[in-house]
Design an enzyme around this catalytic site. Structure first.
Site, PDB file in Angstrom:
ATOM      1  N   ASP A  32       0.859  -1.194   0.000  1.00 21.10           N
ATOM      2  CA  ASP A  32       0.000   0.000   0.000  1.00 21.10           C
ATOM      3  C   ASP A  32       0.895   1.243   0.000  1.00 21.10           C
ATOM      4  OD1 ASP A  32      -1.761   2.185   0.960  1.00 21.10           O
ATOM      5  OD2 ASP A  32      -3.207   0.581   1.296  1.00 21.10           O
ATOM      6  N   ILE A  33       0.582   2.213  -0.867  1.00 24.86           N
ATOM      7  CA  ILE A  33       1.426   3.417  -0.949  1.00 24.86           C
ATOM      8  C   ILE A  33       1.251   4.345   0.258  1.00 24.86           C
ATOM      9  CG2 ILE A  33       2.141   3.884  -3.334  1.00 24.86           C
ATOM     10  CD1 ILE A  33      -0.576   5.513  -3.491  1.00 24.86           C
ATOM     11  N   GLN A  95     -14.597   2.398   1.748  1.00 25.31           N
ATOM     12  CA  GLN A  95     -13.846   1.918   0.571  1.00 25.31           C
ATOM     13  C   GLN A  95     -13.506   3.109  -0.322  1.00 25.31           C
ATOM     14  OE1 GLN A  95     -15.923  -1.049  -1.798  1.00 25.31           O
ATOM     15  NE2 GLN A  95     -14.073  -1.583  -2.953  1.00 25.31           N
ATOM     16  N   HIS A 101     -10.220  -5.658  -2.476  1.00 22.62           N
ATOM     17  CA  HIS A 101      -8.872  -5.907  -1.952  1.00 22.62           C
ATOM     18  C   HIS A 101      -8.942  -6.187  -0.462  1.00 22.62           C
ATOM     19  CE1 HIS A 101      -9.726  -1.587  -1.893  1.00 22.62           C
ATOM     20  NE2 HIS A 101      -9.054  -1.549  -0.753  1.00 22.62           N
TER      21      HIS A 101
END
Ligand code: AMP
Ligand code: ZN
Length: 139
Positions: A32-33, A95, A101
């Site tokens: 995850d960034i 979300q 995901h």
């Protein structure tokens, strides 16, 4: 099968870079960034499914199997002590990317990234009625 405006579909197609940590025929996983802990990973079906209501059972099993494999692996590679697995399905649930995901969030220190929920007093006071509504006993 793919959604041209979907960032995760673009990652699956290799058009957008990612920090890939796992891939098989049906599933890809990448960091995850905006990590909430070291190794925070998103486990994603390659086929576009928007959320838990949309993903077929067999694909969900493949995503969860990969998520568990990754979580177990992070105990040795990253020294994770524990893990939170999270999914938000729908805007009201928070979300933000509408391609299903599962977040794999490794935990290292006791309760440091504990997910906390505010209890809802009215949900508690209505709990019997809620069970009846779910079971179809009252409207
Ligand atoms: P959610 O809010 O549960 O839908 O989670 C979406 C997650 O996707 C967020 O934690 C974002 O930081 C992450 N994210 C969005 N774009 C990317 C990207 N290009 N690469 C990696 N993670 C991303
Ligand atoms: Zn997609």
């Amino acid at each position: 099968m793919v959604d041209s405006g979907c960032i995760f579909c673009s990652i699956v197609r290799g058009e957008v870079p990612c920090y890939k940590v796992y891939e098989d025929g049906d599933v890809i996983a990448f960091l995850d960034i905006e990590p909430i802990s070291e190794g925070h990973t998103l486990v994603v079906p390659k086929r576009h499914c928007s959320d838990i209501y949309d993903i077929p059972d067999d694909l969900l099993c493949k995503v969860m199997t990969a998520a568990r494999k990754i979580a177990m692996e992070y105990r040795s590679s990253l020294g994770a002590k524990a893990v939170n697995l999270l999914n938000a399905s729908g805007m009201e649930a928070g979300q933000s990317v509408f391609h299903f995901h599962v977040h794999v969030v490794p935990a290292y220190d006791y309760m440091k990234n504990r997910i906390s929920f505010r209890h809802d007093a009215s949900a508690k006071s209505n709990i019997e009625k809620t069970q009846k509504r779910i079971n179809g006993e009252v409207l």
